[in-house]
Structure formats: structure tokens, C-alpha cells
Design a protein around this motif. Structure first.
Motif, mmCIF file in Angstrom:
data_model
loop_
_atom_site.group_PDB
_atom_site.id
_atom_site.type_symbol
_atom_site.label_atom_id
_atom_site.label_comp_id
_atom_site.label_asym_id
_atom_site.label_seq_id
_atom_site.Cartn_x
_atom_site.Cartn_y
_atom_site.Cartn_z
ATOM 1 N N VAL A 165 -1.016 -33.342 -5.633
ATOM 2 C CA VAL A 165 -1.908 -32.606 -4.731
ATOM 3 C C VAL A 165 -1.760 -33.090 -3.289
ATOM 4 O O VAL A 165 -1.679 -32.288 -2.355
ATOM 5 C CB VAL A 165 -3.375 -32.739 -5.201
ATOM 6 N N GLU A 166 -1.667 -34.391 -3.090
ATOM 7 C CA GLU A 166 -1.584 -34.932 -1.726
ATOM 8 C C GLU A 166 -0.257 -34.597 -1.047
ATOM 9 O O GLU A 166 -0.143 -34.727 0.172
ATOM 10 C CB GLU A 166 -1.799 -36.452 -1.722
ATOM 11 N N ASP A 167 0.721 -34.143 -1.819
ATOM 12 C CA ASP A 167 2.017 -33.764 -1.252
ATOM 13 C C ASP A 167 2.153 -32.254 -1.064
ATOM 14 O O ASP A 167 3.233 -31.772 -0.709
ATOM 15 C CB ASP A 167 3.160 -34.252 -2.158
ATOM 16 N N SER A 168 1.079 -31.521 -1.294
ATOM 17 C CA SER A 168 1.168 -30.057 -1.280
ATOM 18 C C SER A 168 0.808 -29.423 0.065
ATOM 19 O O SER A 168 0.876 -28.204 0.207
ATOM 20 C CB SER A 168 0.250 -29.469 -2.363
ATOM 21 N N LEU A 169 0.437 -30.230 1.065
ATOM 22 C CA LEU A 169 0.027 -29.690 2.358
ATOM 23 C C LEU A 169 1.120 -28.804 2.955
ATOM 24 O O LEU A 169 2.301 -29.163 2.969
ATOM 25 C CB LEU A 169 -0.292 -30.828 3.322
ATOM 26 N N ASN A 170 0.710 -27.626 3.423
ATOM 27 C CA ASN A 170 1.586 -26.645 4.072
ATOM 28 C C ASN A 170 2.587 -25.982 3.124
ATOM 29 O O ASN A 170 3.472 -25.250 3.580
ATOM 30 C CB ASN A 170 2.341 -27.262 5.258
ATOM 31 N N ARG A 171 2.453 -26.210 1.825
ATOM 32 C CA ARG A 171 3.286 -25.503 0.862
ATOM 33 C C ARG A 171 2.591 -24.195 0.453
ATOM 34 O O ARG A 171 1.385 -24.026 0.611
ATOM 35 C CB ARG A 171 3.529 -26.372 -0.380
ATOM 36 N N ILE A 172 3.378 -23.271 -0.104
ATOM 37 C CA ILE A 172 2.830 -22.014 -0.602
ATOM 38 C C ILE A 172 2.495 -22.200 -2.071
ATOM 39 O O ILE A 172 3.364 -22.563 -2.872
ATOM 40 C CB ILE A 172 3.830 -20.857 -0.426
ATOM 41 N N ILE A 173 1.248 -21.956 -2.426
ATOM 42 C CA ILE A 173 0.825 -22.223 -3.798
ATOM 43 C C ILE A 173 1.431 -21.183 -4.735
ATOM 44 O O ILE A 173 1.500 -19.995 -4.414
ATOM 45 C CB ILE A 173 -0.709 -22.283 -3.902
#
Length: 402
Positions: A29-37
Motif C-alpha cells: 500500500v505504501e508503494d502505491s502512491l500515484n499508481r492507477i488502481i
């Protein structure tokens, strides 16, 4: 193949056939910033997960506060404490209170919380100076989010708020759309690696680093980077070897009509589809767009200024289509010219500039028109349109935000 294509038609020719990336990967989760879900996210629990206090104070029965005011206090026995993460099993009975902190679980038997400011802060007994109603200062289980509620839709770009919501549901990992994989190939016998002495007739490979940085800014995975001399077969072989493992190939150099402009030959050797050559801007900015094994190949000029301009105009729409990233949408607005611009252009012209507070300022004109120094601080392109005679201070112009 179309020569001197209009910009809007070029974008359409590129983007219409492209397929969006659908493959996902799982990340913390902490590495998901600015990614497209890559999946819909649903609430796995109620939020809050239990009835809790909204304030620091005392959990009480509302009936025991009837008639209380500053002139007529009511005294209750304090029979316990309830802190966040350390609640009590004690059930409140008549004329009893439990000291409670914000976010703590409401004790059995209580139906409201009186703020500590409306008491004497008592430890063994507490004096109540205010009458309060049932469920006042009281949050119910699931009041904010009900279990099973859709919280985030597939395709949204993850912000820090999304991360907070996902983490509050206990998710350790989340599925995201994989990053687009891009290869960069800079061409030219004149190019030498950074760190080596600059010999006569040679230049450092600035284009590759500049494009690399822009792609990272756009959230891409740079999976292959290399420089190759002016050899048609070498460049063709390189593209052939990497094309199956990437979503986009970008080359720089070799797209004009000189003896060393080899990309025309590369396209022929590969038997790729050459979609267009040159954009209908000024004297026709050189760029070749081709498709090889159903993969887009964007071949930019070796001139840094021209390469970056076309990158902003064409590569960004490609990546927008591949990723569905809303932040890559091209923003077009209007602005008021803060400077005079007297250059005559028989064709549509794009001029690097600085957009601020509804006004647009020309780039630093102490640097050569095609030099990188002139681009420092630029965040937009002035779209001057066809057959521009002059633009004067105060004129309204169309601006493409970079």
C-alpha cells in the motif's frame, strides 16, 4: 504515409488504435502512491469498527445528566477508564461515569459523552455542569463507512487520501496497473557518453537523459536505454530485439532528410508501417511515427528543443491512452500575453513560454531559440496558430500546459 500532418490528426492517428494496459501487479500500500488502481476497493470492515467517543470526557447515561447546569451540578461516581486501544468491560449503571478519550470504545450502558470542559475533571467523582442528550458526542459503528461499500473504483489514480482509506481497511497490498515500459534509443555518430572528454565534433547525449527524466515524471518504467551510431541495421536490430518487451519505443536523431538521417531506412528495414513524417508546425518539425509489431515507435529530432516539444505534444497523449492516467490529460487554456512577440510565421507555431496567474511570458530570449537554456522554467506552449503576423502584449492566446 502522411507528410506534414496536422497535430490533432497526428494524435488521433497515434491514439485511436492503441490499447490500454490492463495487466496488474500487486504492491504494498505504501508503494502505491500515484499508481492507477487495478481493482475496485471495498470496505472490509465497518468504520468506525465500534461505537466510539467523539471527545475526551466522560461516558455517561444521558438520563443521569438531566437538569445539570453550572448552578446545579450533578455528581457521578467515576468507576473506570476507557482509552483508545485499551477499553473497559465495566458496564455503567445509575449515577456512574467512565473517563473516556477521543476514539475510545463506548462502555456498555452509556449512551453519550460529556466533554471534560463541562466537568470539574474529577477522578473518583465528577461534577457535571451540563445536561446532554442521548447519543450526543457519540459515533456509531459503521457511521462513516459501512462494510461492503465500494470505496475506490478501478482506474482511479491513488493519492495519499486513497492510501489512508485502503490502510484503514487493513489492506497490506493492492493491485495496480503496471507501469508502461518504454525503450529509449539515441542515435548519432556524434554522441559520446557522459564523463568522457569532449573531442572535436562530438556532443554529449543530453536528449536521452532529458527524455528519460520526462518519462519517469510521467510514471513510466524505463526498461531499455542505449545509444547507437548512424547505422541503419544496428538501430533496426536493436528495435527488433526489444520491441516485444516494451509498450513504446522512443528514438532521437536521424529523422530529417540528410545523409545521416537513418530512421527512414530503419523503418524500411523493419518493414514497419510509417504513419506520418513531420508535424505541420513552422517549417515542419521533423518527427517520424511508425508502428512495428503493433507497438508505437516515436522517432524524435536530435535537436533538444524540437525533441522535447514534440515529446510533450505526442508522447504524453500516447502515455495517457496506455495508462488512463488523468494527470496526463493535455490541458488547453487561454492566457493574456505579458510580452510582445513579433516573429512572422506562415504556419502554425508553438512557442515555449511561462504560464502564471492567467498570463503568459515568453521564455528567456537571451538564449538561442533552439537551445536548452531557453526552456528553463517553461511550463507551457503558446499555440500561435497559422499565419501569425505578430502577437502583442495584452492579446489573448491559446496555451497548452505542460
Amino acid at each position: 504515409m502522411i507528410e506534414n500532418i496536422e497535430l490533432e490528426l497526428a494524435i488521433d492517428k497515434i491514439c485511436t488504435p492503441l490499447k490500454r494496459i490492463e495487466e496488474t501487479e500487486e504492491v504494498f500500500v505504501e508503494d502505491s502512491l500515484n499508481r492507477i488502481i487495478g481493482e475496485d476497493i471495498y470496505a472490509t470492515i465497518n468504520q468506525p469498527p465500534f461505537d466510539r467517543s467523539q471527545f475526551d470526557g466522560y461516558a455517561v447515561r444521558s438520563i443521569d445528566t438531566k437538569g445539570a447546569n453550572k448552578n446545579n451540578s450533578i455528581k457521578l461516581n467515576v468507576v473506570g477508564e476507557s482509552f483508545a486501544g485499551n477499553c473497559t468491560d465495566r458496564e455503567i449503571k445509575e449515577k456512574e461515569a467512565i473517563r473516556i478519550m477521543t476514539g475510545s470504545k463506548m462502555p456498555k450502558g452509556s449512551d453519550c459523552v460529556i466533554k471534560q470542559e463541562s466537568t470539574d475533571y474529577g477522578m473518583d467523582t465528577v461534577e457535571i455542569y451540563e445536561e446532554i442528550n442521548k447519543f450526543e458526542n457519540y459515533s456509531f459503528e459503521g457511521e462513516e463507512i459501512k462494510k461492503g461499500t465500494k470505496l475506490i473504483s478501478k482506474g482511479e489514480k491513488i493519492t495519499y487520501i486513497h492510501i489512508g482509506i485502503i490502510a484503514s481497511m487493513g489492506y497490506e497490498k493492492v493491485k495496480v496497473i503496471r507501469k508502461p515500459k518504454v525503450a529509449i534509443i539515441s542515435t548519432g555518430d556524434e554522441i559520446i557518453p557522459l564523463g568522457q572528454p569532449l573531442t572535436e565534433g562530438k556532443i554529449y547525449d543530453s536528449n536521452r537523459r532529458m527524455i528519460h527524466s520526462k518519462l519517469k515524471e510521467f510514471g513510466c518504467e524505463i526498461s531499455h536505454v542505449t545509444s547507437i551510431g548512424d547505422n541503419v541495421n544496428d538501430v533496426a536490430n536493436e528495435i527488433c530485439n526489444i520491441v516485444d518487451s516494451v509498450d513504446l519505443v522512443i528514438t532521437t536523431g536521424g529523422v530529417s532528410v540528410g545523409k545521416k538521417d537513418i530512421i527512414h531506412g530503419v523503418v524500411e528495414v523493419l518493414n514497419a508501417e510509417k504513419v506520418f513524417w513531420k508535424i505541420h508546425l513552422r517549417s515542419g518539425i521533423p518527427v517520424i511515427y511508425s508502428v512495428y509489431k503493433n507497438k508505437p515507435v516515436l522517432s524524435l529530432s536530435g535537436n533538444p528543443f524540437a525533441a522535447l516539444s514534440i515529446f510533450d505534444l505526442l508522447a504524453k497523449p500516447i502515455l495517457r491512452k496506455l495508462t488512463n492516467d488523468p494527470n496526463l490529460e493535455t490541458i488547453v487554456t487561454e492566457a493574456i500575453m505579458a510580452d510582445d512577440f513579433f516573429k512572422v510565421s506562415k504556419r502554425r507555431r508553438m512557442e515555449k513560454a511561462i504560464y502564471k496567474d492567467g498570463k503568459v511570458y515568453l521564455a528567456n530570449r537571451t538564449h538561442p531559440a533552439g537551445g536548452l537554456g531557453r526552456m528553463i522554467g517553461c511550463n507551457c506552449l503558446i499555440d500561435a496558430g497559422d499565419r501569425t503576423e505578430k502577437i502583442v502584449k495584452g492579446d489573448k492566446v491559446k496555451v497548452i500546459i505542460l
